[in-house]
Design a protein around this motif. Structure first.
Motif, PDB file in Angstrom:
ATOM      1  N   ILE A 110     -18.921 -30.114 -19.659  1.00 53.63           N
ATOM      2  CA  ILE A 110     -17.928 -29.035 -19.585  1.00 53.63           C
ATOM      3  C   ILE A 110     -18.449 -27.792 -20.306  1.00 53.63           C
ATOM      4  O   ILE A 110     -18.337 -26.674 -19.800  1.00 53.63           O
ATOM      5  CB  ILE A 110     -16.585 -29.503 -20.182  1.00 53.63           C
ATOM      6  CG1 ILE A 110     -15.988 -30.590 -19.296  1.00 53.63           C
ATOM      7  CG2 ILE A 110     -15.618 -28.340 -20.332  1.00 53.63           C
ATOM      8  CD1 ILE A 110     -14.799 -31.297 -19.897  1.00 53.63           C
ATOM      9  N   GLU A 111     -19.035 -27.957 -21.474  1.00 47.90           N
ATOM     10  CA  GLU A 111     -19.596 -26.826 -22.213  1.00 47.90           C
ATOM     11  C   GLU A 111     -20.705 -26.165 -21.421  1.00 47.90           C
ATOM     12  O   GLU A 111     -20.814 -24.949 -21.374  1.00 47.90           O
ATOM     13  CB  GLU A 111     -20.122 -27.286 -23.569  1.00 47.90           C
ATOM     14  CG  GLU A 111     -19.029 -27.649 -24.542  1.00 47.90           C
ATOM     15  CD  GLU A 111     -19.579 -28.232 -25.834  1.00 47.90           C
ATOM     16  OE1 GLU A 111     -20.807 -28.451 -25.923  1.00 47.90           O
ATOM     17  OE2 GLU A 111     -18.780 -28.478 -26.734  1.00 47.90           O
ATOM     18  N   GLY A 112     -21.548 -26.964 -20.772  1.00 46.52           N
ATOM     19  CA  GLY A 112     -22.645 -26.423 -19.964  1.00 46.52           C
ATOM     20  C   GLY A 112     -22.133 -25.588 -18.811  1.00 46.52           C
ATOM     21  O   GLY A 112     -22.676 -24.531 -18.494  1.00 46.52           O
ATOM     22  N   CYS A 113     -21.044 -26.031 -18.174  1.00 51.33           N
ATOM     23  CA  CYS A 113     -20.463 -25.260 -17.066  1.00 51.33           C
ATOM     24  C   CYS A 113     -19.931 -23.924 -17.562  1.00 51.33           C
ATOM     25  O   CYS A 113     -20.067 -22.906 -16.897  1.00 51.33           O
ATOM     26  CB  CYS A 113     -19.342 -26.055 -16.396  1.00 51.33           C
ATOM     27  SG  CYS A 113     -19.933 -27.461 -15.465  1.00 51.33           S
ATOM     28  N   GLY A 114     -19.303 -23.938 -18.721  1.00 52.72           N
ATOM     29  CA  GLY A 114     -18.782 -22.692 -19.283  1.00 52.72           C
ATOM     30  C   GLY A 114     -19.889 -21.713 -19.581  1.00 52.72           C
ATOM     31  O   GLY A 114     -19.770 -20.517 -19.331  1.00 52.72           O
ATOM     32  N   LEU A 115     -20.981 -22.210 -20.121  1.00 50.59           N
ATOM     33  CA  LEU A 115     -22.113 -21.333 -20.409  1.00 50.59           C
ATOM     34  C   LEU A 115     -22.728 -20.799 -19.131  1.00 50.59           C
ATOM     35  O   LEU A 115     -23.155 -19.653 -19.068  1.00 50.59           O
ATOM     36  CB  LEU A 115     -23.168 -22.073 -21.241  1.00 50.59           C
ATOM     37  CG  LEU A 115     -22.761 -22.420 -22.668  1.00 50.59           C
ATOM     38  CD1 LEU A 115     -23.845 -23.262 -23.330  1.00 50.59           C
ATOM     39  CD2 LEU A 115     -22.491 -21.170 -23.473  1.00 50.59           C
ATOM     40  N   GLY A 116     -22.752 -21.615 -18.099  1.00 51.55           N
ATOM     41  CA  GLY A 116     -23.285 -21.168 -16.813  1.00 51.55           C
ATOM     42  C   GLY A 116     -22.451 -20.041 -16.230  1.00 51.55           C
ATOM     43  O   GLY A 116     -22.979 -19.066 -15.704  1.00 51.55           O
TER      44      GLY A 116
ATOM     45  N   ALA B 265     -20.524 -17.954 -17.933  1.00 57.75           N
ATOM     46  CA  ALA B 265     -20.721 -16.769 -18.777  1.00 57.75           C
ATOM     47  C   ALA B 265     -22.052 -16.103 -18.454  1.00 57.75           C
ATOM     48  O   ALA B 265     -22.149 -14.878 -18.401  1.00 57.75           O
ATOM     49  CB  ALA B 265     -20.663 -17.150 -20.252  1.00 57.75           C
ATOM     50  N   ARG B 266     -23.070 -16.909 -18.219  1.00 64.24           N
ATOM     51  CA  ARG B 266     -24.389 -16.369 -17.879  1.00 64.24           C
ATOM     52  C   ARG B 266     -24.325 -15.641 -16.545  1.00 64.24           C
ATOM     53  O   ARG B 266     -24.909 -14.574 -16.387  1.00 64.24           O
ATOM     54  CB  ARG B 266     -25.411 -17.509 -17.828  1.00 64.24           C
ATOM     55  CG  ARG B 266     -26.827 -17.028 -17.758  1.00 64.24           C
ATOM     56  CD  ARG B 266     -27.833 -18.174 -17.840  1.00 64.24           C
ATOM     57  NE  ARG B 266     -27.669 -18.914 -19.074  1.00 64.24           N
ATOM     58  CZ  ARG B 266     -27.499 -20.241 -19.136  1.00 64.24           C
ATOM     59  NH1 ARG B 266     -27.465 -20.957 -18.040  1.00 64.24           N
ATOM     60  NH2 ARG B 266     -27.354 -20.846 -20.294  1.00 64.24           N
ATOM     61  N   GLY B 267     -23.586 -16.204 -15.585  1.00 64.29           N
ATOM     62  CA  GLY B 267     -23.438 -15.570 -14.277  1.00 64.29           C
ATOM     63  C   GLY B 267     -22.718 -14.232 -14.381  1.00 64.29           C
ATOM     64  O   GLY B 267     -23.113 -13.251 -13.758  1.00 64.29           O
TER      65      GLY B 267
END
Length: 50
Positions: free
Chosen positions: A6-12, A14-16
């Protein structure tokens, strides 16, 4: 679903969004530079030479 996933998806996401903001910023800068180059030579002491 793990917390790490879930944290990885959020960072993805934000990066997008950061990438989109960067691209828009670059396009605005290109437009402003082109606009300035186009009209800088047409002004003479506050008078527009159209």
């Amino acid at each position: 679903m793990s917390l790490k996933h879930i944290e990885g998806c959020g960072l993805g996401a934000a990066r997008g969004l950061a990438y989109i903001a960067h691209v828009v910023d670059m396009k605005v800068d290109e437009f402003a530079e082109g606009f300035q180059a186009r009209y800088t030579g047409r002004c003479e002491k506050g008078r527009i030479l159209a």
